[in-house]
Design a protein around this motif. Structure first.
Motif, PDB file in Angstrom:
ATOM      1  N   GLU A   1      81.557  -0.472  13.263  1.00 59.17           N
ATOM      2  CA  GLU A   1      80.856  -0.757  12.003  1.00 59.17           C
ATOM      3  C   GLU A   1      79.611  -1.612  12.247  1.00 59.17           C
ATOM      4  O   GLU A   1      78.540  -1.330  11.705  1.00 59.17           O
ATOM      5  N   ASN A   2      79.758  -2.658  13.053  1.00 58.67           N
ATOM      6  CA  ASN A   2      78.624  -3.537  13.342  1.00 58.67           C
ATOM      7  C   ASN A   2      77.509  -2.799  14.076  1.00 58.67           C
ATOM      8  O   ASN A   2      76.328  -2.987  13.754  1.00 58.67           O
TER       9      ASN A   2
ATOM     10  N   LYS B   1      76.976   0.438  14.001  1.00 51.48           N
ATOM     11  CA  LYS B   1      76.397   1.442  13.093  1.00 51.48           C
ATOM     12  C   LYS B   1      75.331   0.807  12.201  1.00 51.48           C
ATOM     13  O   LYS B   1      74.324   1.437  11.898  1.00 51.48           O
ATOM     14  N   ASN B   2      75.558  -0.439  11.780  1.00 48.52           N
ATOM     15  CA  ASN B   2      74.575  -1.145  10.962  1.00 48.52           C
ATOM     16  C   ASN B   2      73.265  -1.333  11.722  1.00 48.52           C
ATOM     17  O   ASN B   2      72.190  -1.308  11.133  1.00 48.52           O
TER      18      ASN B   2
ATOM     19  N   ASN C   1      74.096   5.888  11.944  1.00 45.74           N
ATOM     20  CA  ASN C   1      75.382   6.578  11.826  1.00 45.74           C
ATOM     21  C   ASN C   1      75.744   7.478  12.999  1.00 45.74           C
ATOM     22  O   ASN C   1      76.903   7.698  13.269  1.00 45.74           O
TER      23      ASN C   1
END
Length: 185
Positions: free
Chosen positions: A134-135, A137-138, A142
């Motif tokens: 998640e980190n 991807k930020n 994506n």
């Protein structure tokens, strides 16, 4: 790029490229990828199998029979089965995991994914892997593929490699930096 690879990596890359081209030609890349990911997971989760595959004392044919029996319940694709037989015939079982990793990388690059290698001192649980993904991807977007590795030598922390960039927060790296500073003092 080939000159930077060791001979083992070069062998793995050649096998992976050949398999990718063949599966791409037959339009079954995703099926072969799925088969290889299952095989990789079986190997990673079974220490005895890892030892068996790398052992020079066990014949390639015996390794082939064992792997095909393990894969029988999932009904692997004909191309995947032929690939495993070629690996057996050419006595390249010791490179199997590396070839599969290369195939996964080639597929990700063709799809336009960003590849990141995450190295930790211990196996990360699903929650930790999810948080890291998640980190990243930020930061990176994506289209991200992560490859998690374990290396006890880093003692703790993480090493994140994306392309030619690397973030090294490992304890081993911090100790080395301290040694350098201490020598200068």
């Amino acid at each position: 790029m080939e000159s930077q690879l060791s001979s083992g990596d070069l062998i793995s890359e050649r096998y992976a490229n050949a398999l990718f081209e063949l599966s791409s030609e037959k339009k079954i890349v995703s099926t072969v990828l799925e088969n290889l990911e299952i095989l990789q997971k079986i190997i990673k989760n079974n220490n005895e199998l890892k030892i068996l595959i790398k052992s020079p004392l066990i014949s390639s044919n015996d390794k082939l029979v064992i792997l095909l029996k393990l894969l029988d319940p999932i009904k692997i694709n004909e191309i995947t089965e032929t690939f495993i037989k070629v690996i057996s015939k050419n006595k390249r079982f010791s490179k199997l995991s590396s070839i599969i990793s290369q195939f996964i990388k080639i597929n990700a690059q063709k799809r336009g994914d960003i590849l990141a290698d995450i190295t930790s001192a211990d196996q990360l649980n699903e929650e930790q892997q999810k948080k890291i993904k998640e980190n990243l991807k930020n930061i990176l977007g994506n289209k991200l593929s992560l490859n998690f590795k374990v290396d006890k030598k880093i003692i703790g922390g993480l090493i994140i490699k994306v392309g030619s960039k690397m973030i090294d927060t490992s304890v081993a790296n911090k100790i080395n930096k301290l040694k350098i500073v201490m020598k200068g003092a």
